[in-house]
Design a protein around this motif. Structure first.
Motif, PDB file in Angstrom:
ATOM      1  N   ASP A  29      20.329  50.477  87.862  1.00  0.00           N
ATOM      2  CA  ASP A  29      20.462  49.427  86.860  1.00  0.00           C
ATOM      3  C   ASP A  29      21.761  49.703  86.107  1.00  0.00           C
ATOM      4  OD1 ASP A  29      20.316  47.667  84.748  1.00  0.00           O
ATOM      5  OD2 ASP A  29      18.288  48.246  84.136  1.00  0.00           O
ATOM      6  N   PHE A  30      22.849  49.061  86.539  1.00  0.00           N
ATOM      7  CA  PHE A  30      24.165  49.345  85.991  1.00  0.00           C
ATOM      8  C   PHE A  30      24.269  48.992  84.513  1.00  0.00           C
ATOM      9  CE2 PHE A  30      24.994  49.040  90.566  1.00  0.00           C
ATOM     10  CZ  PHE A  30      25.564  50.293  90.757  1.00  0.00           C
ATOM     11  N   ALA A  31      23.547  47.976  84.081  1.00  0.00           N
ATOM     12  CA  ALA A  31      23.556  47.619  82.653  1.00  0.00           C
ATOM     13  C   ALA A  31      22.940  48.755  81.838  1.00  0.00           C
ATOM     14  CB  ALA A  31      22.806  46.318  82.419  1.00  0.00           C
ATOM     15  N   LYS A  32      21.847  49.351  82.339  1.00  0.00           N
ATOM     16  CA  LYS A  32      21.213  50.469  81.645  1.00  0.00           C
ATOM     17  C   LYS A  32      22.148  51.672  81.615  1.00  0.00           C
ATOM     18  CE  LYS A  32      17.219  53.519  81.645  1.00  0.00           C
ATOM     19  NZ  LYS A  32      15.961  53.881  82.305  1.00  0.00           N
ATOM     20  N   ILE A  33      22.847  51.934  82.728  1.00  0.00           N
ATOM     21  CA  ILE A  33      23.789  53.051  82.779  1.00  0.00           C
ATOM     22  C   ILE A  33      24.903  52.840  81.761  1.00  0.00           C
ATOM     23  CG2 ILE A  33      25.482  54.259  84.215  1.00  0.00           C
ATOM     24  CD1 ILE A  33      23.625  53.638  86.625  1.00  0.00           C
ATOM     25  N   ARG A  34      25.431  51.618  81.681  1.00  0.00           N
ATOM     26  CA  ARG A  34      26.476  51.324  80.689  1.00  0.00           C
ATOM     27  C   ARG A  34      25.958  51.543  79.271  1.00  0.00           C
ATOM     28  NH1 ARG A  34      26.878  46.627  83.695  1.00  0.00           N
ATOM     29  NH2 ARG A  34      28.352  46.843  85.387  1.00  0.00           N
ATOM     30  N   ASP A  35      24.714  51.119  79.008  1.00  0.00           N
ATOM     31  CA  ASP A  35      24.124  51.312  77.680  1.00  0.00           C
ATOM     32  C   ASP A  35      23.965  52.798  77.361  1.00  0.00           C
ATOM     33  OD1 ASP A  35      23.989  48.583  77.289  1.00  0.00           O
ATOM     34  OD2 ASP A  35      21.863  48.438  77.865  1.00  0.00           O
ATOM     35  N   LEU A  36      23.539  53.589  78.348  1.00  0.00           N
ATOM     36  CA  LEU A  36      23.401  55.033  78.140  1.00  0.00           C
ATOM     37  C   LEU A  36      24.747  55.678  77.819  1.00  0.00           C
ATOM     38  CD1 LEU A  36      20.921  55.906  81.042  1.00  0.00           C
ATOM     39  CD2 LEU A  36      20.438  55.976  78.594  1.00  0.00           C
ATOM     40  N   VAL A  37      25.777  55.252  78.546  1.00  0.00           N
ATOM     41  CA  VAL A  37      27.117  55.798  78.313  1.00  0.00           C
ATOM     42  C   VAL A  37      27.611  55.404  76.926  1.00  0.00           C
ATOM     43  CG1 VAL A  37      29.527  55.685  79.054  1.00  0.00           C
ATOM     44  CG2 VAL A  37      27.717  55.944  80.754  1.00  0.00           C
ATOM     45  N   GLN A  38      27.433  54.147  76.542  1.00  0.00           N
ATOM     46  CA  GLN A  38      27.870  53.703  75.222  1.00  0.00           C
ATOM     47  C   GLN A  38      27.116  54.444  74.113  1.00  0.00           C
ATOM     48  OE1 GLN A  38      30.476  51.790  74.285  1.00  0.00           O
ATOM     49  NE2 GLN A  38      30.968  51.900  76.459  1.00  0.00           N
ATOM     50  N   ALA A  39      25.813  54.662  74.320  1.00  0.00           N
ATOM     51  CA  ALA A  39      25.027  55.394  73.322  1.00  0.00           C
ATOM     52  C   ALA A  39      25.498  56.840  73.225  1.00  0.00           C
ATOM     53  CB  ALA A  39      23.543  55.340  73.674  1.00  0.00           C
ATOM     54  N   PRO A  43      27.067  57.421  69.280  1.00  0.00           N
ATOM     55  CA  PRO A  43      25.664  57.556  68.865  1.00  0.00           C
ATOM     56  C   PRO A  43      25.412  56.874  67.526  1.00  0.00           C
ATOM     57  CG  PRO A  43      26.820  59.628  68.566  1.00  0.00           C
ATOM     58  CD  PRO A  43      27.776  58.688  69.250  1.00  0.00           C
ATOM     59  N   GLN A  44      24.207  56.389  67.352  1.00  0.00           N
ATOM     60  CA  GLN A  44      23.819  55.756  66.097  1.00  0.00           C
ATOM     61  C   GLN A  44      23.703  56.839  65.031  1.00  0.00           C
ATOM     62  OE1 GLN A  44      23.456  52.468  65.535  1.00  0.00           O
ATOM     63  NE2 GLN A  44      24.151  52.161  67.625  1.00  0.00           N
ATOM     64  N   PRO A  45      24.264  56.608  63.856  1.00  0.00           N
ATOM     65  CA  PRO A  45      24.135  57.615  62.793  1.00  0.00           C
ATOM     66  C   PRO A  45      22.681  57.739  62.358  1.00  0.00           C
ATOM     67  CG  PRO A  45      25.123  55.618  61.929  1.00  0.00           C
ATOM     68  CD  PRO A  45      24.989  55.433  63.421  1.00  0.00           C
ATOM     69  N   THR A  46      22.274  58.968  62.100  1.00  0.00           N
ATOM     70  CA  THR A  46      20.909  59.173  61.641  1.00  0.00           C
ATOM     71  C   THR A  46      20.853  58.895  60.147  1.00  0.00           C
ATOM     72  OG1 THR A  46      21.379  61.506  61.315  1.00  0.00           O
ATOM     73  CG2 THR A  46      20.364  60.883  63.403  1.00  0.00           C
ATOM     74  N   PRO A  47      19.870  58.142  59.718  1.00  0.00           N
ATOM     75  CA  PRO A  47      19.780  57.820  58.299  1.00  0.00           C
ATOM     76  C   PRO A  47      19.441  59.069  57.494  1.00  0.00           C
ATOM     77  CG  PRO A  47      17.853  57.010  59.444  1.00  0.00           C
ATOM     78  CD  PRO A  47      18.798  57.560  60.483  1.00  0.00           C
ATOM     79  N   THR A  48      20.083  59.183  56.361  1.00  0.00           N
ATOM     80  CA  THR A  48      19.770  60.310  55.485  1.00  0.00           C
ATOM     81  C   THR A  48      18.651  59.898  54.562  1.00  0.00           C
ATOM     82  OG1 THR A  48      21.447  59.600  53.908  1.00  0.00           O
ATOM     83  CG2 THR A  48      22.125  61.206  55.563  1.00  0.00           C
TER      84      THR A  48
END
Length: 82
Positions: A29-39, A43-48
């Protein structure tokens, strides 16, 4: 060259194994692979959290109930892999 070397020395290297535990290698699933690479790249900042005076809700389970854990995407730092 010096600028490139300085940028590399300040950076970190992450490993993102694309294996059969992460994606279907027979039909990827190339879309999933692209999403994994982008993540992995952004990475999403963790909320403090700030200390609060209100109690946190407690987790209760009932007999027979199950909880699921998020899948391990295999993303690790290079230092953790070695």
């Amino acid at each position: 060259w010096v600028e490139l070397i300085q940028r590399i020395q300040k950076g970190t290297i992450k490993s993102l194994p694309v294996t059969n535990t992460v994606v279907n290698v027979a039909h990827p699933d190339f879309a999933k692979i692209r999403d994994l690479v982008q993540a992995a790249i952004h990475p999403q900042p963790t909320p403090t959290t700030s200390p609060s005076t209100t109690p946190s809700p407690t987790k209760t389970t009932t007999p027979g109930s199950t909880t699921t854990t998020p899948p391990n995407d295999g993303l690790t730092t290079l230092a953790a892999s070695c």
